[in-house]
Design a protein around this motif. Structure first.
Motif, PDB file in Angstrom:
ATOM      1  N   SER A  79      55.143  51.620  29.199  1.00 16.03           N
ATOM      2  CA  SER A  79      55.314  51.681  27.729  1.00 16.03           C
ATOM      3  C   SER A  79      55.826  53.288  27.718  1.00 16.03           C
ATOM      4  CB  SER A  79      54.135  51.521  26.959  1.00 16.03           C
ATOM      5  OG  SER A  79      53.745  50.155  26.972  1.00 16.03           O
ATOM      6  N   MET A  80      55.200  54.428  28.498  1.00 14.91           N
ATOM      7  CA  MET A  80      55.463  55.523  28.428  1.00 14.91           C
ATOM      8  C   MET A  80      57.031  55.756  28.873  1.00 14.91           C
ATOM      9  SD  MET A  80      52.001  57.171  30.177  1.00 14.91           S
ATOM     10  CE  MET A  80      52.834  58.619  30.628  1.00 14.91           C
ATOM     11  N   ARG A  81      57.685  54.973  29.815  1.00 17.54           N
ATOM     12  CA  ARG A  81      58.888  55.074  30.305  1.00 17.54           C
ATOM     13  C   ARG A  81      59.958  54.640  28.976  1.00 17.54           C
ATOM     14  NH1 ARG A  81      60.484  55.542  35.349  1.00 17.54           N
ATOM     15  NH2 ARG A  81      62.346  53.983  34.993  1.00 17.54           N
ATOM     16  N   TRP A  82      59.230  53.783  28.363  1.00 20.20           N
ATOM     17  CA  TRP A  82      60.165  53.241  27.007  1.00 20.20           C
ATOM     18  C   TRP A  82      60.241  54.309  25.987  1.00 20.20           C
ATOM     19  CZ3 TRP A  82      59.528  52.678  21.849  1.00 20.20           C
ATOM     20  CH2 TRP A  82      60.290  51.992  21.248  1.00 20.20           C
ATOM     21  N   LEU A  83      59.055  55.022  25.683  1.00 20.29           N
ATOM     22  CA  LEU A  83      58.912  55.803  24.604  1.00 20.29           C
ATOM     23  C   LEU A  83      59.599  57.151  24.996  1.00 20.29           C
ATOM     24  CD1 LEU A  83      57.697  56.814  21.959  1.00 20.29           C
ATOM     25  CD2 LEU A  83      55.709  57.794  23.149  1.00 20.29           C
ATOM     26  N   ALA A  84      59.899  57.657  26.210  1.00 18.71           N
ATOM     27  CA  ALA A  84      60.651  58.613  26.661  1.00 18.71           C
ATOM     28  C   ALA A  84      61.926  58.321  26.490  1.00 18.71           C
ATOM     29  CB  ALA A  84      60.295  59.034  27.997  1.00 18.71           C
ATOM     30  N   ARG A  85      62.558  57.182  26.677  1.00 19.63           N
ATOM     31  CA  ARG A  85      64.042  56.987  26.291  1.00 19.63           C
ATOM     32  C   ARG A  85      64.115  56.925  24.945  1.00 19.63           C
ATOM     33  NH1 ARG A  85      62.864  52.866  30.543  1.00 19.63           N
ATOM     34  NH2 ARG A  85      62.990  51.272  28.665  1.00 19.63           N
ATOM     35  N   PHE A  86      63.371  56.179  24.143  1.00 19.46           N
ATOM     36  CA  PHE A  86      63.311  56.499  22.718  1.00 19.46           C
ATOM     37  C   PHE A  86      63.467  57.903  22.257  1.00 19.46           C
ATOM     38  CE2 PHE A  86      61.569  56.353  18.320  1.00 19.46           C
ATOM     39  CZ  PHE A  86      62.244  55.490  17.865  1.00 19.46           C
ATOM     40  N   LEU A  87      62.542  58.425  22.759  1.00 22.51           N
ATOM     41  CA  LEU A  87      62.630  60.170  22.150  1.00 22.51           C
ATOM     42  C   LEU A  87      63.844  60.827  22.604  1.00 22.51           C
ATOM     43  CD1 LEU A  87      58.739  60.922  22.399  1.00 22.51           C
ATOM     44  CD2 LEU A  87      59.894  60.139  20.406  1.00 22.51           C
ATOM     45  N   ARG A  88      64.142  60.585  23.750  1.00 21.35           N
ATOM     46  CA  ARG A  88      65.388  61.297  24.129  1.00 21.35           C
ATOM     47  C   ARG A  88      66.743  60.866  23.324  1.00 21.35           C
ATOM     48  NH1 ARG A  88      63.275  60.655  29.349  1.00 21.35           N
ATOM     49  NH2 ARG A  88      64.295  58.741  29.800  1.00 21.35           N
ATOM     50  N   GLY A  89      66.566  59.750  22.874  1.00 23.44           N
ATOM     51  CA  GLY A  89      67.639  59.221  22.034  1.00 23.44           C
ATOM     52  C   GLY A  89      67.504  59.699  20.335  1.00 23.44           C
ATOM     53  N   TRP A  90      66.547  60.454  20.056  1.00 27.36           N
ATOM     54  CA  TRP A  90      66.015  60.802  18.868  1.00 27.36           C
ATOM     55  C   TRP A  90      66.932  61.808  18.365  1.00 27.36           C
ATOM     56  CZ3 TRP A  90      62.971  58.527  14.917  1.00 27.36           C
ATOM     57  CH2 TRP A  90      62.624  59.411  13.843  1.00 27.36           C
ATOM     58  N   GLN A  91      67.485  61.477  17.166  1.00 30.92           N
ATOM     59  CA  GLN A  91      68.652  62.666  16.740  1.00 30.92           C
ATOM     60  C   GLN A  91      67.964  63.590  15.677  1.00 30.92           C
ATOM     61  OE1 GLN A  91      71.721  62.576  17.980  1.00 30.92           O
ATOM     62  NE2 GLN A  91      70.704  61.144  19.307  1.00 30.92           N
ATOM     63  N   LYS A  92      66.626  63.524  15.212  1.00 32.18           N
ATOM     64  CA  LYS A  92      66.190  64.574  14.281  1.00 32.18           C
ATOM     65  C   LYS A  92      64.967  65.398  15.141  1.00 32.18           C
ATOM     66  CE  LYS A  92      66.878  60.953  10.918  1.00 32.18           C
ATOM     67  NZ  LYS A  92      66.319  60.108   9.879  1.00 32.18           N
ATOM     68  N   GLU A  93      64.478  66.270  14.359  1.00 34.31           N
ATOM     69  CA  GLU A  93      63.402  67.141  15.034  1.00 34.31           C
ATOM     70  C   GLU A  93      62.296  66.313  15.245  1.00 34.31           C
ATOM     71  OE1 GLU A  93      66.321  69.393  13.966  1.00 34.31           O
ATOM     72  OE2 GLU A  93      65.592  68.279  12.107  1.00 34.31           O
ATOM     73  N   LEU A  94      61.681  66.974  16.484  1.00 34.80           N
ATOM     74  CA  LEU A  94      60.625  66.487  16.942  1.00 34.80           C
ATOM     75  C   LEU A  94      59.561  67.533  17.419  1.00 34.80           C
ATOM     76  CD1 LEU A  94      58.987  64.167  18.879  1.00 34.80           C
ATOM     77  CD2 LEU A  94      60.398  64.546  20.580  1.00 34.80           C
ATOM     78  N   MET A 104      56.487  65.513  28.524  1.00 34.63           N
ATOM     79  CA  MET A 104      57.147  66.655  27.974  1.00 34.63           C
ATOM     80  C   MET A 104      58.421  67.141  28.245  1.00 34.63           C
ATOM     81  SD  MET A 104      55.446  70.123  26.551  1.00 34.63           S
ATOM     82  CE  MET A 104      53.991  69.585  25.662  1.00 34.63           C
ATOM     83  N   ASP A 105      58.649  67.505  29.482  1.00 43.77           N
ATOM     84  CA  ASP A 105      59.755  68.245  29.782  1.00 43.77           C
ATOM     85  C   ASP A 105      61.131  67.084  29.810  1.00 43.77           C
ATOM     86  OD1 ASP A 105      58.464  70.316  30.271  1.00 43.77           O
ATOM     87  OD2 ASP A 105      58.495  70.147  32.599  1.00 43.77           O
ATOM     88  N   SER A 106      60.737  65.788  29.763  1.00 41.98           N
ATOM     89  CA  SER A 106      61.621  64.817  29.647  1.00 41.98           C
ATOM     90  C   SER A 106      62.347  64.614  28.344  1.00 41.98           C
ATOM     91  CB  SER A 106      61.332  63.428  30.355  1.00 41.98           C
ATOM     92  OG  SER A 106      60.331  62.627  29.697  1.00 41.98           O
ATOM     93  N   VAL A 107      61.682  64.914  27.251  1.00 43.02           N
ATOM     94  CA  VAL A 107      62.155  64.733  25.942  1.00 43.02           C
ATOM     95  C   VAL A 107      62.402  65.697  24.817  1.00 43.02           C
ATOM     96  CG1 VAL A 107      60.732  62.670  25.978  1.00 43.02           C
ATOM     97  CG2 VAL A 107      59.651  64.343  24.999  1.00 43.02           C
ATOM     98  N   THR A 108      62.032  66.936  25.371  1.00 44.28           N
ATOM     99  CA  THR A 108      61.988  68.288  24.539  1.00 44.28           C
ATOM    100  C   THR A 108      63.326  69.133  24.991  1.00 44.28           C
ATOM    101  OG1 THR A 108      60.415  69.209  25.748  1.00 44.28           O
ATOM    102  CG2 THR A 108      59.645  68.043  24.078  1.00 44.28           C
ATOM    103  N   THR A 109      63.678  70.077  24.256  1.00 45.04           N
ATOM    104  CA  THR A 109      64.633  71.128  24.450  1.00 45.04           C
ATOM    105  C   THR A 109      63.839  72.498  24.572  1.00 45.04           C
ATOM    106  OG1 THR A 109      65.217  71.387  21.911  1.00 45.04           O
ATOM    107  CG2 THR A 109      66.496  69.838  23.356  1.00 45.04           C
ATOM    108  N   HIS A 110      62.933  72.661  23.519  1.00 47.79           N
ATOM    109  CA  HIS A 110      62.118  73.999  23.606  1.00 47.79           C
ATOM    110  C   HIS A 110      60.444  73.671  24.007  1.00 47.79           C
ATOM    111  CE1 HIS A 110      65.695  74.936  21.667  1.00 47.79           C
ATOM    112  NE2 HIS A 110      65.291  76.234  21.790  1.00 47.79           N
ATOM    113  N   THR A 111      59.882  74.592  24.675  1.00 45.93           N
ATOM    114  CA  THR A 111      58.370  74.601  24.630  1.00 45.93           C
ATOM    115  C   THR A 111      57.834  75.518  24.095  1.00 45.93           C
ATOM    116  OG1 THR A 111      58.900  73.491  26.916  1.00 45.93           O
ATOM    117  CG2 THR A 111      56.651  74.300  26.658  1.00 45.93           C
ATOM    118  N   MET A 112      56.593  75.288  23.429  1.00 38.68           N
ATOM    119  CA  MET A 112      55.774  76.302  22.774  1.00 38.68           C
ATOM    120  C   MET A 112      54.451  75.934  23.116  1.00 38.68           C
ATOM    121  SD  MET A 112      55.863  76.716  18.714  1.00 38.68           S
ATOM    122  CE  MET A 112      55.254  75.040  18.232  1.00 38.68           C
ATOM    123  N   ALA A 113      53.710  77.431  23.326  1.00 40.80           N
ATOM    124  CA  ALA A 113      52.329  77.460  24.039  1.00 40.80           C
ATOM    125  C   ALA A 113      51.620  78.295  23.181  1.00 40.80           C
ATOM    126  CB  ALA A 113      52.383  77.680  25.362  1.00 40.80           C
TER     127      ALA A 113
END
Length: 546
Positions: A79-94, A104-113
């Protein structure tokens, strides 16, 4: 009401009345619901599946911005692998909060801490963020040390010449400068978990042999595990993987001797020493005892000093070790269990999702400790980062059976993969958008080779530019520091000072600041472009998998 109907309540309204039930069904199936589950009443679901249903309702609502707080909780690896693919295809803000660094690294463009009570955001991965923070703290500490040295020199000058009339103006100037200059505080040490497992000696080659193991709970005799065979070598790193509810924890309980098999045998030598971290072991903690007492109970010598040391390593320093277990949170109780594990002499660790409730830094510490452990490790985990980092053999629960895979997790993905991982796969497309031919493997290899060559040229050129700018920044910063030191020396040498030299050095310092800032801006843009192009090439290569 049914699960499917509940999920459909969050679908956006359409004036033309288009039925988009299929979207809700696809998302529910992706995060682990079966066809039968869709017809259940939502209140009949377990707590974990109710959380999954709420996640599905958020995903089907198609918002402009998606805010996800630990979305992988209660999800299994598929399920985590499916969700990662879904979020990588998400065209809006996340915006996503998660302690799973790989996800996190597989689905994001920026990292905030949030670091030292401040929020930091950088383009790129978590590794890049931590490297940036480490570099900044090194620069800060170096600056603080230099400032402290210069402050002491200035104070010595003031104390030495305070009483001399001829130096009065210079002394007053130094006093004012000292008062205006901000004094940098020494950075406090950030506490994190410290792991070192207590290895017990073992002279043989195999710690355990599992022969034709079978087990099941059902009265009708159906089995969760059937005729499983494997052995555990004294330095093995074996991961047990699969969907939730398929028997992974049950297998660990069998290996730990907490359940008896209905068939087959588990053979162990006399000098085997097991240490077991189980999901339900939290319930075995004595709520009336303190953290220190729980640790002392399993210490071979019941040594209070050693127990206190372990409490400190588990982030229970000082009087916090005297807290009653009953007042601790779930994460704190997990740390108590890990502490008990650390003092238990063992040559084989059984770990059932040990990173639950651990943050990224603590997970890294645990991985290092497992890597240093001189015995064998059998671990249940849904974290692909841990699987890639540790596992050398796999026990896989998939497609209604349990099998042994001799090899690493990437090899399993490449050679076997998860059964029915994507129930409705889209046709892979080439850059022109046409479905790729399935039979022309030679043509696909040529395309991949061309893409790999282009990736190497493009990313290599960007990396060279980044290296050049980083080198120029270092050169300018070193020059600015030297100019600053020279300026102090000139000022010290004479009350009047060398006006021409002072003017030249001051101008050089003034001019270097905007130049360095401009280079940092260019560096950030290049890093963003490098990350963007890297993802672009990954997508192109995935589209022409052989």
């Amino acid at each position: 009401d049914t699960v499917l109907k509940e999920a459909c309540l969050s679908l956006p309204d359409h004036e033309d009345g288009v039925d988009e039930t299929y979207k809700a069904e696809t998302i529910l199936m992706g995060i682990g619901f079966s066809s039968d589950d869709l017809n259940l009443h939502p209140m009949d679901l377990s707590g974990g599946y109710q959380v999954r249903l709420n996640l599905a309702k958020v995903l089907v609502s198609d918002p402009n911005i998606l805010l996800l707080d630990e979305p992988t909780n209660y999800l299994d690896i598929v399920s985590m692998r499916w969700l990662a693919r879904f979020l990588r295809g998400w065209q809006k803000e996340l915006i996503i909060i998660t302690h799973d660094r790989n996800f996190m690294d597989s689905v994001t463009t920026h990292t905030m801490a949030i670091h030292r009570c401040k929020v930091r955001k950088v383009p790129g991965s978590t590794e890049k963020l931590y490297q940036q923070l480490l570099l900044e703290e090194e620069v800060y500490e170096k600056t603080r040390t230099n400032d402290e040295k210069k402050r002491k020199e200035t104070e010595q000058f003031i104390n030495r010449f305070r009483a001399k009339a001829t130096k009065a103006r210079a002394v007053q100037s130094r006093v004012k400068a000292l008062q205006k200059k901000e004094q940098l505080e020494e950075l406090s040490e950030i506490k994190k978990l410290a792991f070192t497992f207590n290895s017990a000696p073992f002279t043989g080659r195999q710690l355990m042999e599992v022969k034709d193991l079978s087990f099941g709970f059902a009265p009708d005799g159906s089995l969760l595990i059937e005729n499983l065979n494997f052995y555990v070598g004294k330095k093995d790193r074996i991961a047990i993987i699969g969907k939730n509810g398929k028997g992974k924890t049950t297998l660990l309980n069998l290996l730990a001797g907490e359940l008896s098999p209905v068939g087959g045998a588990i053979r162990c030598p006399r000098d085997l020493k097991l240490a077991y971290f189980g999901q339900t072991n939290i319930n075995r903690l004595n709520l009336r005892k303190t953290v220190e007492e729980e640790i002392m109970d399993v210490h071979p010598e019941h040594h209070r000093g050693a127990a206190r040391s372990i409490c400190g390593a588990m982030m229970f320093p000082g009087d916090q070790a005297l807290k009653k277990v009953g007042v601790l949170s779930g994460g704190e109780k997990s740390r108590v269990l890990l502490g008990k594990l650390l003092v238990t002499p063992a040559n084989m660790l059984l770990l059932d999702e040990p990173t639950n409730h651990l943050d990224m830094e603590s997970t890294d510490s645990l991985l290092e400790a497992i890597d240093d452990f001189r015995g064998a490790v059998v671990i249940v985990t849904h974290s692909e980062m841990i699987l890639h980092a540790l596992a050398t053999r796999l026990i896989v629960f998939d497609d209604g059976k349990v099998t042994l895979f001799e090899g690493r997790y990437q090899g399993f993905l490449d050679r076997v993969g998860w059964k029915n991982e994507d129930p409705s796969p889209r046709p892979a497309t080439s850059e022109t958008g046409r479905a790729r031919p399935s039979g022309n493997r030679k043509h696909l290899r040529r395309i991949r080779a061309g893409l790999i060559s282009e990736r190497s040229r493009t990313l290599g050129a960007l990396q060279r530019k980044i290296n050049e700018i980083e080198g120029e920044i270092i050169r300018l910063e070193e020059k600015a520091e030297q100019d600053h030191d020279d300026l102090i020396k000139v000022i010290k040498a004479s009350v009047a000072g060398d006006a021409e030299t002072i003017g030249r050095l001051s101008k050089a310092l003034h001019d270097s600041k905007p130049e360095i800032e401009s280079l940092f801006s260019s560096l950030e843009s290049l890093h963003s472009e490098l990350d963007s192009r890297t993802k672009e090439f990954e997508e192109k290569l995935n589209a022409v998998e052989i």
